[in-house]
Write a protein that holds these residues in place. Structure first.
Motif, PDB file in Angstrom:
ATOM      1  N   GLY A  69       0.769  -1.233   0.000  1.00 49.43           N
ATOM      2  CA  GLY A  69       0.000   0.000   0.000  1.00 49.43           C
ATOM      3  C   GLY A  69       0.804   1.289   0.000  1.00 49.43           C
ATOM      4  N   TYR A  70       2.132   1.190  -0.052  1.00 45.17           N
ATOM      5  CA  TYR A  70       2.943   2.395  -0.174  1.00 45.17           C
ATOM      6  C   TYR A  70       2.632   3.052  -1.512  1.00 45.17           C
ATOM      7  N   GLN A  71       2.703   4.366  -1.532  1.00 41.12           N
ATOM      8  CA  GLN A  71       2.609   5.136  -2.764  1.00 41.12           C
ATOM      9  C   GLN A  71       3.961   5.809  -2.968  1.00 41.12           C
ATOM     10  N   TYR A  72       4.627   5.464  -4.051  1.00 39.73           N
ATOM     11  CA  TYR A  72       5.911   6.070  -4.412  1.00 39.73           C
ATOM     12  C   TYR A  72       5.672   7.035  -5.568  1.00 39.73           C
ATOM     13  N   TYR A  73       6.376   8.164  -5.538  1.00 42.12           N
ATOM     14  CA  TYR A  73       6.293   9.151  -6.608  1.00 42.12           C
ATOM     15  C   TYR A  73       7.678   9.635  -6.998  1.00 42.12           C
ATOM     16  N   PHE A  74       7.924   9.687  -8.308  1.00 43.10           N
ATOM     17  CA  PHE A  74       9.075  10.394  -8.847  1.00 43.10           C
ATOM     18  C   PHE A  74       8.701  11.869  -8.839  1.00 43.10           C
ATOM     19  N   VAL A  75       9.622  12.724  -8.438  1.00 47.88           N
ATOM     20  CA  VAL A  75       9.357  14.155  -8.415  1.00 47.88           C
ATOM     21  C   VAL A  75      10.305  14.819  -9.408  1.00 47.88           C
ATOM     22  N   SER A  76       9.724  15.650 -10.279  1.00 47.57           N
ATOM     23  CA  SER A  76      10.537  16.358 -11.269  1.00 47.57           C
ATOM     24  C   SER A  76      10.089  17.804 -11.365  1.00 47.57           C
ATOM     25  N   GLU A  77      10.954  18.612 -11.931  1.00 48.36           N
ATOM     26  CA  GLU A  77      10.668  20.024 -12.144  1.00 48.36           C
ATOM     27  C   GLU A  77      11.186  20.370 -13.532  1.00 48.36           C
ATOM     28  N   ASN A  78      10.287  20.861 -14.383  1.00 46.65           N
ATOM     29  CA  ASN A  78      10.648  21.162 -15.779  1.00 46.65           C
ATOM     30  C   ASN A  78      11.314  19.978 -16.478  1.00 46.65           C
ATOM     31  N   GLY A  79      10.784  18.762 -16.234  1.00 45.56           N
ATOM     32  CA  GLY A  79      11.298  17.559 -16.880  1.00 45.56           C
ATOM     33  C   GLY A  79      12.590  17.023 -16.304  1.00 45.56           C
ATOM     34  N   ARG A  80      13.085  17.621 -15.233  1.00 47.49           N
ATOM     35  CA  ARG A  80      14.352  17.230 -14.606  1.00 47.49           C
ATOM     36  C   ARG A  80      14.051  16.531 -13.288  1.00 47.49           C
ATOM     37  N   SER A  81      14.561  15.333 -13.137  1.00 48.20           N
ATOM     38  CA  SER A  81      14.349  14.572 -11.914  1.00 48.20           C
ATOM     39  C   SER A  81      15.024  15.269 -10.738  1.00 48.20           C
ATOM     40  N   ILE A  82      14.252  15.480  -9.644  1.00 46.01           N
ATOM     41  CA  ILE A  82      14.837  16.156  -8.481  1.00 46.01           C
ATOM     42  C   ILE A  82      14.779  15.323  -7.205  1.00 46.01           C
ATOM     43  N   GLY A  83      13.931  14.270  -7.168  1.00 41.44           N
ATOM     44  CA  GLY A  83      13.837  13.459  -5.962  1.00 41.44           C
ATOM     45  C   GLY A  83      12.662  12.509  -6.012  1.00 41.44           C
ATOM     46  N   PHE A  84      12.258  12.036  -4.827  1.00 41.49           N
ATOM     47  CA  PHE A  84      11.147  11.092  -4.758  1.00 41.49           C
ATOM     48  C   PHE A  84      10.477  11.142  -3.397  1.00 41.49           C
ATOM     49  N   LEU A  85       9.278  10.590  -3.362  1.00 36.98           N
ATOM     50  CA  LEU A  85       8.448  10.494  -2.157  1.00 36.98           C
ATOM     51  C   LEU A  85       7.931   9.076  -2.005  1.00 36.98           C
ATOM     52  N   ALA A  86       7.640   8.686  -0.767  1.00 34.92           N
ATOM     53  CA  ALA A  86       6.895   7.455  -0.499  1.00 34.92           C
ATOM     54  C   ALA A  86       6.120   7.663   0.802  1.00 34.92           C
ATOM     55  N   PHE A  87       4.853   7.237   0.781  1.00 30.18           N
ATOM     56  CA  PHE A  87       3.995   7.378   1.957  1.00 30.18           C
ATOM     57  C   PHE A  87       2.865   6.370   1.884  1.00 30.18           C
ATOM     58  N   TYR A  88       2.188   6.176   3.012  1.00 28.99           N
ATOM     59  CA  TYR A  88       1.031   5.281   3.044  1.00 28.99           C
ATOM     60  C   TYR A  88       0.126   5.684   4.199  1.00 28.99           C
ATOM     61  N   PRO A  89      -1.188   5.437   4.050  1.00 29.68           N
ATOM     62  CA  PRO A  89      -2.114   5.794   5.123  1.00 29.68           C
ATOM     63  C   PRO A  89      -2.048   4.801   6.267  1.00 29.68           C
ATOM     64  N   LYS A  90      -2.101   5.337   7.478  1.00 36.35           N
ATOM     65  CA  LYS A  90      -2.261   4.522   8.681  1.00 36.35           C
ATOM     66  C   LYS A  90      -3.638   4.848   9.246  1.00 36.35           C
ATOM     67  N   THR A  91      -3.931   4.393  10.441  1.00 41.54           N
ATOM     68  CA  THR A  91      -5.271   4.545  11.007  1.00 41.54           C
ATOM     69  C   THR A  91      -5.785   5.971  10.975  1.00 41.54           C
ATOM     70  N   ASP A  92      -5.026   6.917  11.524  1.00 40.71           N
ATOM     71  CA  ASP A  92      -5.522   8.293  11.600  1.00 40.71           C
ATOM     72  C   ASP A  92      -4.533   9.322  11.069  1.00 40.71           C
ATOM     73  N   PHE A  93      -3.506   8.878  10.339  1.00 39.37           N
ATOM     74  CA  PHE A  93      -2.531   9.797   9.757  1.00 39.37           C
ATOM     75  C   PHE A  93      -1.879   9.150   8.547  1.00 39.37           C
ATOM     76  N   MET A  94      -1.222   9.990   7.749  1.00 40.40           N
ATOM     77  CA  MET A  94      -0.420   9.505   6.626  1.00 40.40           C
ATOM     78  C   MET A  94       1.001   9.351   7.142  1.00 40.40           C
ATOM     79  N   TYR A  95       1.604   8.201   6.897  1.00 39.32           N
ATOM     80  CA  TYR A  95       2.992   7.998   7.294  1.00 39.32           C
ATOM     81  C   TYR A  95       3.886   8.356   6.112  1.00 39.32           C
ATOM     82  N   LEU A  96       4.728   9.359   6.294  1.00 35.39           N
ATOM     83  CA  LEU A  96       5.666   9.799   5.266  1.00 35.39           C
ATOM     84  C   LEU A  96       6.960   9.021   5.444  1.00 35.39           C
ATOM     85  N   SER A  97       7.159   8.036   4.603  1.00 34.44           N
ATOM     86  CA  SER A  97       8.310   7.155   4.715  1.00 34.44           C
ATOM     87  C   SER A  97       9.563   7.758   4.084  1.00 34.44           C
TER      88      SER A  97
END
Length: 174
Positions: A69-97
């Protein structure tokens, strides 16, 4: 590609990693390894970081996280890769991994926009907070505090082979 797979927030693009896209999973693993090696080798040492990269950022690990259930995202700006994210929902909050930028991209305000994206996703899930763990010796603790996160507690987690993650747990309510 449909709108749920590719979202633009301000000038940044967030491309969702799909479990079915093996080449992108491998690309994510390579990106994570590059960014995290540069960032964490000085903090935890190369040996522990090698172990953590294999355990948490190998293609197999990312695939397993996506299945859980993790959601991973490539992050880019103007077509240039700058980083990434991953997170998933828990009971009452989103866990930012994971919220990581290449070293040359830090200090440009991208973290705020990436966090805004995670907040948007949390709200879509009906959640009102984000939590994350940050190594106590990681300089990003200051960035998270500047973004409004508060320390909830300290915790030391055994991750195997005699290694521990010695972290602060942060929370942001919105």
């Amino acid at each position: 590609m449909n709108i749920s797979e590719f979202t633009e927030v301000m000038y940044m693009n967030f491309e969702k990693l799909q479990l079915s896209d093996e080449s992108k999973i491998i690309e994510m693993s390579k990106m994570a390894t590059e960014i995290l090696r540069e960032h964490y080798d000085p903090i935890v040492g190369k040996t522990q970081n090698d172990y953590m990269l294999k355990k948490f950022q190998s293609a197999d690990s990312i695939r397993n996280q996506l299945e859980e259930g993790y959601q991973y995202y490539f992050v880019s700006e103007n077509g240039r890769s700058i980083g990434f994210l991953a997170f998933y929902p828990k009971t009452d909050f989103m866990y930012l991994s994971k919220l990581y930028l290449y070293k040359k991209e830090r200090g440009k305000g991208y973290s705020r926009n990436m966090l805004d994206f995670v907040i948007m996703k949390a709200k879509e899930e009906g959640l009102t907070a984000i939590e994350l763990n940050v190594n106590k010796h990681n300089s990003t603790t200051l960035i998270y505090e500047k973004l409004g996160f508060k320390i909830l507690r300290s915790e030391k987690n055994d991750i195997g082979q005699g290694y521990y993650m010695d972290d602060y747990v942060y929370r942001l309510e919105f």
